[in-house]
Design an enzyme around this catalytic site. Structure first.
Site, PDB file in Angstrom:
ATOM      1  N   HIS A 178       2.688  -1.867  -8.859  1.00 45.05           N
ATOM      2  CA  HIS A 178       2.057  -2.900  -8.043  1.00 45.05           C
ATOM      3  C   HIS A 178       3.145  -3.576  -7.221  1.00 45.05           C
ATOM      4  CE1 HIS A 178      -1.742  -3.589 -10.720  1.00 45.05           C
ATOM      5  NE2 HIS A 178      -1.461  -2.305 -10.574  1.00 45.05           N
ATOM      6  N   GLU A 237       4.081  -6.604  -6.869  1.00 46.52           N
ATOM      7  CA  GLU A 237       4.880  -7.594  -7.592  1.00 46.52           C
ATOM      8  C   GLU A 237       5.944  -6.931  -8.465  1.00 46.52           C
ATOM      9  OE1 GLU A 237       0.536  -9.184  -7.760  1.00 46.52           O
ATOM     10  OE2 GLU A 237       1.549  -7.250  -7.599  1.00 46.52           O
ATOM     11  N   CYS A 291      -2.602  -9.542 -10.988  1.00 48.02           N
ATOM     12  CA  CYS A 291      -3.446  -9.091 -12.092  1.00 48.02           C
ATOM     13  C   CYS A 291      -2.798  -9.509 -13.419  1.00 48.02           C
ATOM     14  CB  CYS A 291      -3.610  -7.573 -12.020  1.00 48.02           C
ATOM     15  SG  CYS A 291      -2.103  -6.662 -12.464  1.00 48.02           S
ATOM     16  N   CYS A 303       0.783  -7.997 -13.892  1.00 46.56           N
ATOM     17  CA  CYS A 303       1.787  -8.615 -13.031  1.00 46.56           C
ATOM     18  C   CYS A 303       2.048 -10.063 -13.412  1.00 46.56           C
ATOM     19  CB  CYS A 303       1.364  -8.505 -11.567  1.00 46.56           C
ATOM     20  SG  CYS A 303       1.385  -6.792 -10.989  1.00 46.56           S
TER      21      CYS A 303
END
Length: 144
Positions: A46, A48, A76, A79
C-alpha cells in the site's frame, strides 16, 4: 498532499488503485510511495507502507519519530497499525474510506489508548481532489 496526489496519479498509470503517500519531518521529505500491490505482487504494498519503507531507508532508522504522513485515502487497519509501529506523529488524509478506513471511519486505531503510541489524525485534506482521482479511476475500470 499535492505530492501525494501526484503519486496517486502515477499509481493509476500503473493500473493500481490511485493512492499516494508522503512522509516528512518538518520541511524535509523523507519518503514517498504509491500503491504497488499489483505491480509488485505484494498485498502489503500500500502507498503508506511503500512510503514508510522509503523513509526508513532514507533516514537510516525504522522509527520515524517526529514524522508526519500525508496520504490521499484514509489508511486501512494494516497501514494504521504500521503507522503506530513506525511511531508516526501525525496522519493527514484526503478521502475517507467507508469500507476499510481505520483512522476514524470504521476503526480508530491511531487513537486507541490501548496502544503505547498514538497518532494525531486530520482527515479531509484536499478531499475533493482525492475523491475525484479515485472516482474517475473506478468509473474508467467499470467501463472497460
Amino acid at each position: 498532499m499535492k505530492k501525494a496526489l501526484d503519486l496517486a496519479r502515477e499509481a493509476a498509470i500503473l493500473g493500481e488503485v490511485p493512492v499516494g503517500a508522503v512522509i516528512f519531518r518538518g520541511d524535509t521529505l523523507l519518503g514517498e510511495g504509491c500503491n504497488r500491490k499489483e505491480t509488485d505482487c505484494d498485498p502489503s504494498a500500500h502507498a503508506e507502507i511503500v512510503a514508510m519503507r522509503d523513509a526508513a531507508r532514507n533516514s537510516g532508522w525504522w522509527a520515524l519519530d517526529g514524522c508526519d504522513i500525508a496520504v490521499t485515502l484514509e489508511p486501512c487497519p494494516m497501514c494504521a497499525g504500521a503507522l503506530l509501529q513506525a511511531r508516526i506523529r501525525s496522519v493527514y488524509f484526503g478521502a475517507s474510506d467507508p469500507k476499510w478506513g481505520a483512522c476514524g471511519t470504521l476503526y480508530d486505531i491511531p487513537s486507541d489508548p490501548r496502544f503505547n503510541h498514538r497518532c494525531k489524525v486530520t482527515g479531509g485534506v484536499l478531499e475533493g481532489e482525492c475523491v475525484t482521482i479515485l472516482r474517475e479511476f473506478f468509473q474508467a475500470r467499470r467501463k472497460a
